[in-house]
Design an enzyme around this catalytic site. Structure first.
Site, PDB file in Angstrom:
ATOM      1  N   LEU A  64       0.820  -1.226   0.000  1.00  0.00           N
ATOM      2  CA  LEU A  64       0.000   0.000   0.000  1.00  0.00           C
ATOM      3  C   LEU A  64       0.849   1.271   0.000  1.00  0.00           C
ATOM      4  CD1 LEU A  64      -2.967  -1.051   2.355  1.00  0.00           C
ATOM      5  CD2 LEU A  64      -2.833  -1.164  -0.134  1.00  0.00           C
TER       6      LEU A  64
ATOM      7  N   ASP B 251       5.313  -6.204   2.289  1.00  0.00           N
ATOM      8  CA  ASP B 251       6.330  -5.659   1.398  1.00  0.00           C
ATOM      9  C   ASP B 251       7.080  -6.832   0.760  1.00  0.00           C
ATOM     10  OD1 ASP B 251       7.978  -2.784   1.163  1.00  0.00           O
ATOM     11  OD2 ASP B 251       9.152  -4.590   0.750  1.00  0.00           O
TER      12      ASP B 251
ATOM     13  N   ASN C 298      13.674  -1.976  -5.025  1.00  0.00           N
ATOM     14  CA  ASN C 298      12.264  -2.363  -5.168  1.00  0.00           C
ATOM     15  C   ASN C 298      12.000  -3.197  -6.422  1.00  0.00           C
ATOM     16  OD1 ASN C 298       9.859  -2.359  -3.803  1.00  0.00           O
ATOM     17  ND2 ASN C 298       9.034  -0.594  -4.890  1.00  0.00           N
TER      18      ASN C 298
ATOM     19  N   THR D 103       8.114  -2.932 -19.539  1.00  0.00           N
ATOM     20  CA  THR D 103       7.785  -1.598 -20.057  1.00  0.00           C
ATOM     21  C   THR D 103       8.519  -1.291 -21.360  1.00  0.00           C
ATOM     22  OG1 THR D 103       8.147   0.765 -19.609  1.00  0.00           O
ATOM     23  CG2 THR D 103       9.612  -0.736 -18.505  1.00  0.00           C
TER      24      THR D 103
ATOM     25  N   TYR E  15      14.710   3.599 -14.373  1.00  0.00           N
ATOM     26  CA  TYR E  15      13.493   2.774 -14.280  1.00  0.00           C
ATOM     27  C   TYR E  15      13.572   1.657 -15.334  1.00  0.00           C
ATOM     28  CZ  TYR E  15       8.589   1.642 -15.337  1.00  0.00           C
ATOM     29  OH  TYR E  15       7.411   0.993 -15.616  1.00  0.00           O
TER      30      TYR E  15
ATOM     31  N   ILE F  45       3.955  20.942 -21.577  1.00  0.00           N
ATOM     32  CA  ILE F  45       4.335  20.102 -22.716  1.00  0.00           C
ATOM     33  C   ILE F  45       5.862  20.140 -22.768  1.00  0.00           C
ATOM     34  CG2 ILE F  45       4.250  19.806 -25.206  1.00  0.00           C
ATOM     35  CD1 ILE F  45       1.541  21.049 -25.294  1.00  0.00           C
TER      36      ILE F  45
ATOM     37  N   GLY G  69      16.250  12.310 -22.095  1.00  0.00           N
ATOM     38  CA  GLY G  69      15.938  10.892 -22.194  1.00  0.00           C
ATOM     39  C   GLY G  69      14.558  10.579 -22.747  1.00  0.00           C
TER      40      GLY G  69
HETATM   41  N1  LIG Z   1       1.172   2.713 -15.798  1.00  0.00           N
HETATM   42  C1  LIG Z   1       1.828   2.508 -16.957  1.00  0.00           C
HETATM   43  O1  LIG Z   1       1.572   3.172 -17.970  1.00  0.00           O
HETATM   44  C2  LIG Z   1       2.894   1.436 -17.030  1.00  0.00           C
HETATM   45  C3  LIG Z   1       3.610   1.295 -18.232  1.00  0.00           C
HETATM   46  C4  LIG Z   1       4.577   0.293 -18.312  1.00  0.00           C
HETATM   47  C5  LIG Z   1       4.805  -0.552 -17.238  1.00  0.00           C
HETATM   48  N2  LIG Z   1       4.105  -0.390 -16.078  1.00  0.00           N
HETATM   49  C6  LIG Z   1       4.378  -1.286 -14.949  1.00  0.00           C
HETATM   50  O2  LIG Z   1       3.160  -1.854 -14.514  1.00  0.00           O
HETATM   51  C7  LIG Z   1       3.195  -2.085 -13.101  1.00  0.00           C
HETATM   52  C8  LIG Z   1       1.975  -1.479 -12.453  1.00  0.00           C
HETATM   53  O3  LIG Z   1       1.947  -0.079 -12.733  1.00  0.00           O
HETATM   54  P1  LIG Z   1       0.841   0.861 -12.086  1.00  0.00           P
HETATM   55  O4  LIG Z   1       0.716   2.052 -12.953  1.00  0.00           O
HETATM   56  O5  LIG Z   1      -0.356   0.055 -11.755  1.00  0.00           O
HETATM   57  O6  LIG Z   1       1.605   1.294 -10.731  1.00  0.00           O
HETATM   58  P2  LIG Z   1       0.988   1.557  -9.279  1.00  0.00           P
HETATM   59  O7  LIG Z   1       2.000   2.377  -8.537  1.00  0.00           O
HETATM   60  O8  LIG Z   1      -0.404   2.074  -9.365  1.00  0.00           O
HETATM   61  O9  LIG Z   1       0.935   0.090  -8.640  1.00  0.00           O
HETATM   62  C9  LIG Z   1       2.060  -0.536  -8.067  1.00  0.00           C
HETATM   63  C10 LIG Z   1       1.586  -1.228  -6.794  1.00  0.00           C
HETATM   64  O10 LIG Z   1       2.685  -1.939  -6.226  1.00  0.00           O
HETATM   65  C11 LIG Z   1       2.698  -1.710  -4.821  1.00  0.00           C
HETATM   66  N3  LIG Z   1       4.096  -1.875  -4.394  1.00  0.00           N
HETATM   67  C12 LIG Z   1       5.179  -1.154  -4.778  1.00  0.00           C
HETATM   68  N4  LIG Z   1       6.284  -1.627  -4.213  1.00  0.00           N
HETATM   69  C13 LIG Z   1       5.915  -2.690  -3.447  1.00  0.00           C
HETATM   70  C14 LIG Z   1       6.619  -3.600  -2.604  1.00  0.00           C
HETATM   71  N5  LIG Z   1       7.927  -3.516  -2.417  1.00  0.00           N
HETATM   72  N6  LIG Z   1       5.908  -4.564  -1.962  1.00  0.00           N
HETATM   73  C15 LIG Z   1       4.566  -4.666  -2.126  1.00  0.00           C
HETATM   74  N7  LIG Z   1       3.849  -3.831  -2.908  1.00  0.00           N
HETATM   75  C16 LIG Z   1       4.520  -2.860  -3.552  1.00  0.00           C
HETATM   76  C17 LIG Z   1       2.157  -0.308  -4.628  1.00  0.00           C
HETATM   77  O11 LIG Z   1       1.597  -0.077  -3.340  1.00  0.00           O
HETATM   78  C18 LIG Z   1       1.078  -0.253  -5.730  1.00  0.00           C
HETATM   79  O12 LIG Z   1      -0.172  -0.697  -5.246  1.00  0.00           O
HETATM   80  C19 LIG Z   1       4.523  -1.495 -12.599  1.00  0.00           C
HETATM   81  O13 LIG Z   1       5.448  -2.533 -12.437  1.00  0.00           O
HETATM   82  C20 LIG Z   1       4.936  -0.570 -13.733  1.00  0.00           C
HETATM   83  O14 LIG Z   1       6.342  -0.439 -13.816  1.00  0.00           O
HETATM   84  C21 LIG Z   1       3.149   0.593 -15.948  1.00  0.00           C
END
Ligand SMILES: NC(=O)c1ccc[n+]([C@@H]2O[C@H](COP(=O)([O-])OP(=O)(O)OC[C@H]3O[C@@H](n4cnc5c(N)ncnc54)[C@H](O)[C@@H]3O)[C@@H](O)[C@H]2O)c1
Length: 341
Positions: free
Chosen positions: A41, A59, A100, A125, A149, A223, A300
């Site tokens: 969370l 975690d 992480n 990603t 990232y 932008i 970048g």
């Molecule tokens: N949102 C995008 O456009 C996008 C694009 C490419 C990749 N991603 C990948 O998709 C995944 C989800 O993205 P999102 O936008 O839903 O992110 P988000 O931040 O909404 O969700 C990530 C969740 O992981 C939980 N979390 C983080 N570290 C943690 C840990 N150590 N232990 C337990 N829980 C942990 C957070 O509380 C959160 O609920 C990520 O891995 C992100 O890199 C997202």
């Protein structure tokens, strides 16, 4: 996979309280899977977790806790969404991102290995490609991330390969481009804090969240870069509706459970929209004039990121159905309006 088959399968979803994870949990529950969510969370919301799923606040750094959850759950597969996601922050706090996204990810793989769970679907990603030489980008393109990232996601893909070779854990890495939009129920949506993604920021600006010239507001919609070699000078990105994205996860899971074959797929629409096009589509959807400021390029940021998604379509039988930009923005607008965001 028939509904009956699915209902016998147990899936652990990390990050299931987050934006994409919560949408995935809903569709997994709808499809009859037994779902357990692990989330600390730190960025997610308990209210977003489907009531049909079991929730463990934990975690991924807690290896003993994870091993306990994995042992008890006897999971057929894991969907791994948890991680740190802000690109800008990754350049300021690389240690946090390594811990992480890589170290905690390895804990998860260790817990899977010890519990004998052999399948994982991972949220990778487009950032692993960096500034691609070839557009649309195929999965075979060189991986050369331009931010930390992207480096951590690439490193975790490498770990997945190692755990497959040495311990027989099969994986599917899904390289998403820009996820956007919200579930049609209006109950789930994108709620990052801080928000760095364009569509929610544009909608916040449309709702008057920050006026371009208000001294009281420190974050007007900007932008970043108006002099790129693109038709209107702004960056072009490939947006995918979160509902289409999570549908692909269920297909990938089904593929993994049936075939036990590791693979990597791009997930996007295969169509690009510039920042100015997104703003003008959002003006149409909301009926509001959206204030913004032109700003310098960010280091970048590649000018154009568009995916070649033919592999996911061919191998997984996936087809995005909510592919119009207006539809993606309208679904996000419906949710953001209900949240006063
Ligand atoms: N949102 C995008 O456009 C996008 C694009 C490419 C990749 N991603 C990948 O998709 C995944 C989800 O993205 P999102 O936008 O839903 O992110 P988000 O931040 O909404 O969700 C990530 C969740 O992981 C939980 N979390 C983080 N570290 C943690 C840990 N150590 N232990 C337990 N829980 C942990 C957070 O509380 C959160 O609920 C990520 O891995 C992100 O890199 C997202």
């Amino acid at each position: 996979m028939s509904l009956n088959e699915a209902s016998k399968k147990a899936v652990l979803v990390t990050g299931g309280a987050g934006y994409i994870g919560s949408h995935a949990v809903k569709v997994l529950c709808d499809s009859g899977f037994t779902v357990t969510v692990v989330d600390n969370l730190s960025a997610g919301h308990l209210a977003a977790v489907d009531v049909r799923a079991r929730f463990e606040e934990m975690d991924l750094g807690d290896l003993a806790g994870l091993c306990d959850v994995m042992e008890r759950g006897r999971f057929d597969a894991v969907m791994h969404f948890a991680g740190s996601i802000e690109v800008g922050l990754s350049m300021k706090e690389p240690d946090l991102f390594f811990r992480n996204n890589v170290v905690c990810g390895q804990n998860l793989l260790e817990a899977m290995r010890r519990a004998g769970c052999g399948n994982i679907v991972f949220s990778s990603t487009a950032a692993v490609y960096g500034s691609p030489k070839q557009v649309p980008i195929p999965e075979t393109a060189r991986l050369f991330p331009t931010n930390y990232y992207g480096v951590t996601k690439m490193l975790f893909e490498e770990l997945l390969k190692s755990y497959e070779v040495f311990y027989g854990i099969n994986y599917i890495a899904l390289r998403y481009f820009n996820a956007a939009g919200a579930d049609s129920s209006g109950n789930l949506g994108e709620a990052h804090d801080p928000e760095t993604h364009l569509i929610p920021l544009v909608l916040r600006a449309a709702a008057g969240g920050f006026a371009a010239d208000s001294p009281a507001k420190t974050a007007p919609l900007k932008i970043f870069g108006t002099d790129y070699d693109t038709p209107d000078g702004t960056c072009i990105r490939d947006y995918i509706h979160v509902t289409d994205l999570v549908k692909a996860h269920v297909l990938a899971l089904d593929y993994l459970l049936r075939n036990g074959k590791s693979d990597v797929f791009n997930l996007a629409n295969g169509k690009g929209f510039s920042v100015r096009e997104v703003i003008s589509a959002a003006e149409k959807v909301t009926g509001k004039k959206i204030p913004y400021k032109d700003a310098a390029r960010r280091e970048g940021d590649p000018p154009v990121l568009i995916a070649d998604c033919s592999k996911a379509k061919k191998v997984l039988g996936w087809e995005p159905v909510h592919s119009s930009l207006e539809e993606i923005i309208a679904s996000a607008h419906k949710w953001h309006s209900s949240q006063n965001r």
